[in-house]
Write a protein that holds these residues in place. Structure first.
Motif, PDB file in Angstrom:
ATOM      1  N   PHE A   1       0.830  -1.201   0.000  1.00  0.00           N
ATOM      2  CA  PHE A   1       0.000   0.000   0.000  1.00  0.00           C
ATOM      3  C   PHE A   1       0.872   1.261   0.000  1.00  0.00           C
ATOM      4  CE2 PHE A   1      -3.089   2.845   2.423  1.00  0.00           C
ATOM      5  CZ  PHE A   1      -3.761   3.200   1.269  1.00  0.00           C
ATOM      6  N   ALA A   2       1.920   1.275   0.864  1.00  0.00           N
ATOM      7  CA  ALA A   2       2.795   2.444   0.971  1.00  0.00           C
ATOM      8  C   ALA A   2       3.545   2.685  -0.333  1.00  0.00           C
ATOM      9  CB  ALA A   2       3.782   2.247   2.125  1.00  0.00           C
ATOM     10  N   TRP A   3       4.107   1.629  -0.889  1.00  0.00           N
ATOM     11  CA  TRP A   3       4.891   1.776  -2.123  1.00  0.00           C
ATOM     12  C   TRP A   3       3.999   2.189  -3.290  1.00  0.00           C
ATOM     13  CZ3 TRP A   3       9.580   2.675  -3.514  1.00  0.00           C
ATOM     14  CH2 TRP A   3       9.995   2.450  -4.820  1.00  0.00           C
ATOM     15  N   THR A   4       2.758   1.679  -3.309  1.00  0.00           N
ATOM     16  CA  THR A   4       1.825   2.052  -4.373  1.00  0.00           C
ATOM     17  C   THR A   4       1.473   3.533  -4.299  1.00  0.00           C
ATOM     18  OG1 THR A   4       0.921  -0.194  -4.400  1.00  0.00           O
ATOM     19  CG2 THR A   4      -0.425   1.538  -5.389  1.00  0.00           C
ATOM     20  N   MET A   5       1.356   4.056  -3.083  1.00  0.00           N
ATOM     21  CA  MET A   5       1.083   5.490  -2.925  1.00  0.00           C
ATOM     22  C   MET A   5       2.222   6.315  -3.514  1.00  0.00           C
ATOM     23  SD  MET A   5      -1.864   6.029  -1.491  1.00  0.00           S
ATOM     24  CE  MET A   5      -1.702   7.682  -0.866  1.00  0.00           C
ATOM     25  N   PHE A   6       3.444   5.927  -3.197  1.00  0.00           N
ATOM     26  CA  PHE A   6       4.591   6.663  -3.714  1.00  0.00           C
ATOM     27  C   PHE A   6       4.684   6.508  -5.235  1.00  0.00           C
ATOM     28  CE2 PHE A   6       9.206   6.629  -4.821  1.00  0.00           C
ATOM     29  CZ  PHE A   6       9.431   7.983  -4.618  1.00  0.00           C
ATOM     30  N   PHE A   7       4.505   5.287  -5.710  1.00  0.00           N
ATOM     31  CA  PHE A   7       4.601   5.032  -7.145  1.00  0.00           C
ATOM     32  C   PHE A   7       3.512   5.788  -7.906  1.00  0.00           C
ATOM     33  CE2 PHE A   7       3.896   2.318 -10.947  1.00  0.00           C
ATOM     34  CZ  PHE A   7       5.156   2.450 -11.505  1.00  0.00           C
ATOM     35  N   THR A   8       2.313   5.873  -7.316  1.00  0.00           N
ATOM     36  CA  THR A   8       1.221   6.630  -7.948  1.00  0.00           C
ATOM     37  C   THR A   8       1.587   8.100  -8.065  1.00  0.00           C
ATOM     38  OG1 THR A   8      -0.406   5.085  -7.055  1.00  0.00           O
ATOM     39  CG2 THR A   8      -1.216   7.232  -7.774  1.00  0.00           C
ATOM     40  N   GLY A   9       2.199   8.645  -6.996  1.00  0.00           N
ATOM     41  CA  GLY A   9       2.634  10.039  -7.041  1.00  0.00           C
ATOM     42  C   GLY A   9       3.657  10.275  -8.132  1.00  0.00           C
ATOM     43  N   VAL A  10       4.592   9.331  -8.278  1.00  0.00           N
ATOM     44  CA  VAL A  10       5.613   9.465  -9.324  1.00  0.00           C
ATOM     45  C   VAL A  10       4.972   9.404 -10.711  1.00  0.00           C
ATOM     46  CG1 VAL A  10       7.653   8.398 -10.348  1.00  0.00           C
ATOM     47  CG2 VAL A  10       7.444   8.534  -7.867  1.00  0.00           C
ATOM     48  N   VAL A  11       4.020   8.472 -10.895  1.00  0.00           N
ATOM     49  CA  VAL A  11       3.357   8.333 -12.197  1.00  0.00           C
ATOM     50  C   VAL A  11       2.577   9.593 -12.544  1.00  0.00           C
ATOM     51  CG1 VAL A  11       1.562   7.075 -13.447  1.00  0.00           C
ATOM     52  CG2 VAL A  11       3.255   5.819 -12.096  1.00  0.00           C
ATOM     53  N   LEU A  12       1.856  10.135 -11.578  1.00  0.00           N
ATOM     54  CA  LEU A  12       1.095  11.367 -11.821  1.00  0.00           C
ATOM     55  C   LEU A  12       2.027  12.524 -12.161  1.00  0.00           C
ATOM     56  CD1 LEU A  12      -1.594  11.123  -8.996  1.00  0.00           C
ATOM     57  CD2 LEU A  12      -1.903  10.690 -11.435  1.00  0.00           C
ATOM     58  N   PHE A  13       3.176  12.569 -11.486  1.00  0.00           N
ATOM     59  CA  PHE A  13       4.147  13.629 -11.741  1.00  0.00           C
ATOM     60  C   PHE A  13       4.687  13.516 -13.170  1.00  0.00           C
ATOM     61  CE2 PHE A  13       8.428  15.483 -11.491  1.00  0.00           C
ATOM     62  CZ  PHE A  13       8.126  16.725 -10.938  1.00  0.00           C
ATOM     63  N   VAL A  14       4.979  12.280 -13.589  1.00  0.00           N
ATOM     64  CA  VAL A  14       5.481  12.073 -14.955  1.00  0.00           C
ATOM     65  C   VAL A  14       4.403  12.424 -15.977  1.00  0.00           C
ATOM     66  CG1 VAL A  14       6.298  10.335 -16.589  1.00  0.00           C
ATOM     67  CG2 VAL A  14       7.170  10.335 -14.248  1.00  0.00           C
ATOM     68  N   LEU A  15       3.151  12.038 -15.716  1.00  0.00           N
ATOM     69  CA  LEU A  15       2.053  12.359 -16.628  1.00  0.00           C
ATOM     70  C   LEU A  15       1.855  13.864 -16.752  1.00  0.00           C
ATOM     71  CD1 LEU A  15      -0.561   9.620 -15.654  1.00  0.00           C
ATOM     72  CD2 LEU A  15       0.905   9.684 -17.676  1.00  0.00           C
ATOM     73  N   ARG A  16       2.085  14.576 -15.647  1.00  0.00           N
ATOM     74  CA  ARG A  16       2.006  16.034 -15.719  1.00  0.00           C
ATOM     75  C   ARG A  16       3.100  16.594 -16.603  1.00  0.00           C
ATOM     76  NH1 ARG A  16       4.749  20.051 -11.693  1.00  0.00           N
ATOM     77  NH2 ARG A  16       6.348  19.318 -13.137  1.00  0.00           N
ATOM     78  N   ASN A  17       4.331  16.037 -16.438  1.00  0.00           N
ATOM     79  CA  ASN A  17       5.454  16.522 -17.245  1.00  0.00           C
ATOM     80  C   ASN A  17       5.253  16.221 -18.725  1.00  0.00           C
ATOM     81  OD1 ASN A  17       6.677  17.457 -14.958  1.00  0.00           O
ATOM     82  ND2 ASN A  17       8.059  15.700 -14.729  1.00  0.00           N
ATOM     83  N   LEU A  18       4.538  15.111 -19.033  1.00  0.00           N
ATOM     84  CA  LEU A  18       4.293  14.759 -20.426  1.00  0.00           C
ATOM     85  C   LEU A  18       3.104  15.514 -21.013  1.00  0.00           C
ATOM     86  CD1 LEU A  18       4.842  10.888 -20.226  1.00  0.00           C
ATOM     87  CD2 LEU A  18       6.403  12.597 -21.149  1.00  0.00           C
ATOM     88  N   GLY A  19       2.418  16.289 -20.171  1.00  0.00           N
ATOM     89  CA  GLY A  19       1.288  17.082 -20.652  1.00  0.00           C
ATOM     90  C   GLY A  19      -0.016  16.339 -20.665  1.00  0.00           C
ATOM     91  N   ILE A  20      -0.029  15.097 -20.199  1.00  0.00           N
ATOM     92  CA  ILE A  20      -1.278  14.333 -20.167  1.00  0.00           C
ATOM     93  C   ILE A  20      -2.196  14.859 -19.079  1.00  0.00           C
ATOM     94  CG2 ILE A  20      -2.244  12.017 -19.841  1.00  0.00           C
ATOM     95  CD1 ILE A  20       0.365  10.916 -20.976  1.00  0.00           C
ATOM     96  N   LEU A  21      -1.589  15.216 -17.948  1.00  0.00           N
ATOM     97  CA  LEU A  21      -2.341  15.848 -16.866  1.00  0.00           C
ATOM     98  C   LEU A  21      -2.055  17.346 -16.881  1.00  0.00           C
ATOM     99  CD1 LEU A  21      -1.843  13.315 -13.922  1.00  0.00           C
ATOM    100  CD2 LEU A  21      -3.844  13.584 -15.394  1.00  0.00           C
ATOM    101  N   PRO A  22      -2.999  18.154 -16.435  1.00  0.00           N
ATOM    102  CA  PRO A  22      -2.778  19.608 -16.445  1.00  0.00           C
ATOM    103  C   PRO A  22      -1.744  20.020 -15.407  1.00  0.00           C
ATOM    104  CG  PRO A  22      -4.832  19.079 -15.325  1.00  0.00           C
ATOM    105  CD  PRO A  22      -4.357  17.807 -15.938  1.00  0.00           C
TER     106      PRO A  22
END
Length: 714
Positions: free
Chosen positions: A333-354
């Protein structure tokens, strides 16, 4: 002039090639993210100057809200055009990415472009705006339009969140960001301090690895956001740049160690444990590469390490979770939370997320949640241990109660048996007294037997040693008797010749012929040789008798000043028959002072030790050569040291402990009484000395005797 400048700028925009038409950023007063209105030119040669770049037709329109230039060694030029429709004449351009090695801002002033350079390689104190982000003034009057350029270069991945706003609103945004980061850092510090105290209390290594991971992940996140540059290394930009990789690598090492310890990977998944060791090695190499100055390579190594860690940890925690291992579920659960944050951060950098206030903090928030959840997992493990301890105590209590019941029942039985046994013991006690008396008599007989055995060995040694020289004498008697009779006969013949009437010349001739007949010269030589042999045999016999006197000291029952070397020599005379000409004796006698002692008793101790050495050598070499006994003597101011060392079969540790016990022997039945070394030990103790033994099986044994030079009664 102003109208001319605006006209020229409009013409420039109108005549741009259609594929690279520059979008105009219309600023109306609110903070605006301008990434999708930026054109980008990549200069792989890194040789373009401003004028060349400005005239280049290679600009490409950014398709993302936040331009992501990836990890590249190229120089990038960014171009954007702003139209100010707000009442403010002074705006600020914020580049919220503090890890650029070079950032040059080109802005027009009366048709001429000026430049302002900022870099994380320069001291923080030199900046106009005391903030880690790159902030540039944009002076543009209301209803005016102007084109600006940014030249950027970095050894790291370049993600360029560009935001345009008024100084006040940019400051508010930065302040809000600083407050949020302060909260995140505060949470991490609380977790670090709390778990540090827990580690000090429990000494559980998992807590130490967790604290190190939380500490370095905090430094990594704050370095990526520039706070370490701003607050920790303001005058050491080199440390800041290296820290981004080094802190991240140290966090990876600490995380790998924590995962192995917390999840017990070595015991539960040995193969994965080896993989984590390789990950730790890879992170360590990344640190070395970064310290050597290979920034790009170190970033690639960090990416590879992070990918391996992510895949590996998911394999481990999913498999362990499926097996019902509770700590793995927390970890998942803990690692998934961190990994989710990293994925969202990367998606933001790629312009997929605002790009907004929520997506900006997904990675640090994910890291904070991970640290908090891992701390809860550690706390839960304490609860598991506590529950297991309580269960163990409960089971122990049940066992104790059952034992108490059994004891009560057994006490009744034991009382009856005790009464029976008391009567039996009373009868046995009488029998034991009789047996003890018999044992004492047996012990006395065995001691006398050992003495007789020693006397027998002494007698055999004397007989053997005296027999050789006596045989030498007796073997020479008959030849000498024969030669003397021949000489006497020769004298009679010579006398008869000398009294005859023949001429003197004839007499001499007859005598000479007779001497030649007898071989008179050889006869006289043989007589001298036989007499010499008899003399040597007699002398050797006298020496043996003298040695026997020194060995036994029958005339010296009291304390005497004696020469230890002389005693050893006499002992070797007695023991010589045991050697069978197969065992080599090495003597290294020092110049010893005379010792106050009982010489005869010490000689007996020497003989017992040497006899044991001979036995040990014969056990190893049988009747073959190769055995050696080394006798070394030396002294200091108080004591004389005698070392008797053999290369026999040696003794194991158990035998060494028992070697001086009475009746202990390793010999076969009938070969020894087990009293020889006990007697030697008691003789040394009687002299207030010390006897030690050093031995190794298959290598030999050494006895070290320490005898005081001056005897003192205890």
């Amino acid at each position: 002039m102003k109208k001319i400048y605006l006209s020229l700028l409009l013409l420039q925009i109108l005549f741009l090639p259609k594929g690279i038409a520059q979008k105009v950023i219309v600023f109306k007063g609110d903070n605006t993210v301008i990434g999708q209105n930026v054109s980008i030119l990549e200069d792989t040669s890194k040789q373009l100057d401003f004028n060349s770049a400005r005239k280049s037709s290679g600009f490409i329109q950014s398709l993302t809200q936040v331009p992501n230039l990836q990890l590249s060694t190229s120089v990038f030029w960014l171009r954007f055009t702003i139209k100010n429709e707000s009442p403010e004449n002074q705006l600020l351009l914020s580049l919220e990415y503090p890890t650029l090695d070079e950032c040059e801002f080109y802005y027009p002033v009366k048709g001429i472009y000026n430049t302002e350079t900022l870099s994380d390689n320069n001291s923080f104190e030199k900046r106009k705006y005391k903030h880690q982000d790159f902030l540039f003034d944009i002076n543009i009057p209301k209803d005016s339009i102007a084109t600006f350029y940014l030249k950027v270069r970095s050894n790291e991945q370049m993600v360029l969140p560009l935001e345009l706003g008024t100084p006040q609103k940019i400051a508010e945004t930065k302040l809000t960001r600083d407050m949020l980061w302060g909260i995140l850092v505060g949470i991490l510090l609380v977790m670090i301090l709390y778990n540090t105290f827990v580690f000090i209390s429990t000494k559980d290594i998992s807590y130490l690895y967790y604290v190190l991971y939380a500490f370095f992940i905090a430094l990594t996140q704050t370095s990526l956001s520039g706070y370490t540059y701003r607050f920790i290394f303001p005058n050491s930009p080199v440390m800041f740049n290296m820290g981004i990789i080094i802190f991240n690598s140290l966090a990876g090492i600490a995380f790998s160690l924590f995962a192995q310890s917390f999840l017990a990977i070595k015991e539960r998944m040995p193969i994965m444990s080896k993989l984590f060791k390789l990950i730790i090695l890879l992170y360590a190499l990344t640190i070395i590469v970064r310290l050597l100055g290979y920034a790009h390579v170190s970033y690639r190594m960090t990416d590879v390490s992070a990918l391996i860690v992510t895949v590996s940890i998911y394999i481990v925690i999913i498999r362990l979770s499926l097996k019902g291992y509770r700590p793995a579920k927390f970890f998942l659960f803990a690692w998934t939370m961190f990994f989710t944050g990293v994925v969202l951060f990367v998606l933001r950098n790629l312009g997929i997320l605002p790009y907004n206030s929520y997506t900006n903090y997904t990675m640090p928030i994910g890291a904070a949640f991970e640290v908090i959840l891992l701390s809860l997992a550690l706390a839960d493990r304490i609860n598991i241990f506590k529950a297991e301890k309580e269960k163990s105590q409960e089971e122990t209590l049940k066992v104790l109660q059952e034992n108490e019941k059994i004891i009560r029942e057994q006490n009744v039985v034991l009382e009856l048996k005790v009464n029976e046994r008391t009567h039996e013991l009373s009868e046995s006690n009488q029998e034991l007294n009789i047996t003890l008396e018999n044992l004492k008599q047996t012990q006395t007989q065995l001691v006398e037997s050992e003495k007789m055995a020693s006397l027998g060995q002494l007698t055999a040694g004397i007989a053997h040693e005296i027999n050789n020289p006596i045989n030498f004498v007796t073997s020479n008697i008959n030849p000498l008797k024969r030669d003397i009779e021949m000489v006497l006969n020769a004298l009679t013949v010579i006398e008869n010749v000398s009294t005859s009437d023949v001429p003197t010349a004839d007499k001499l001739k007859q005598i000479k012929e007779y001497k030649e007949q007898l071989d008179f010269d050889y006869l006289t030589t043989e007589i001298r040789h036989l007499i010499k042999g008899i003399n040597e045999g007699a002398t050797r016999t006298a020496e043996i008798v003298k040695g026997l006197r020194f060995f036994s000291r029958l005339d010296e029952d009291d304390l005497k000043k004696a020469d230890i070397n002389e005693g050893l020599e006499s002992t070797m005379v007695i023991a010589n028959n045991l050697l069978n000409n197969k065992i080599k004796i090495i003597k290294e006698f020092g110049d010893l002072p005379k010792v106050e002692c009982y010489p005869g008793k010490l000689n007996q101790a020497f003989l017992n030790i040497i006899s044991n050495a001979v036995y040990a050598i014969q056990e190893r070499f049988e009747n073959n050569a190769g055995g050696e006994i080394t006798i070394i003597t030396n002294h200091d101011k108080k004591d004389v040291y005698i070392r008797i060392k053999d290369n026999g079969i040696g003794m194991d540790a158990n035998t060494q402990k028992k070697v001086f016990e009475p009746f202990f022997t390793t010999k076969d039945v009938g070969e020894g009484t087990g009293l020889g070394m006990s007697i030697a030990y008691n003789i040394v103790k009687k002299h207030n000395g010390i006897i030690n033994v050093n031995s190794s099986q298959g290598e030999g044994t050494e006895f070290i005797l320490q005898i005081p030079i001056n005897f003192t009664d205890n």
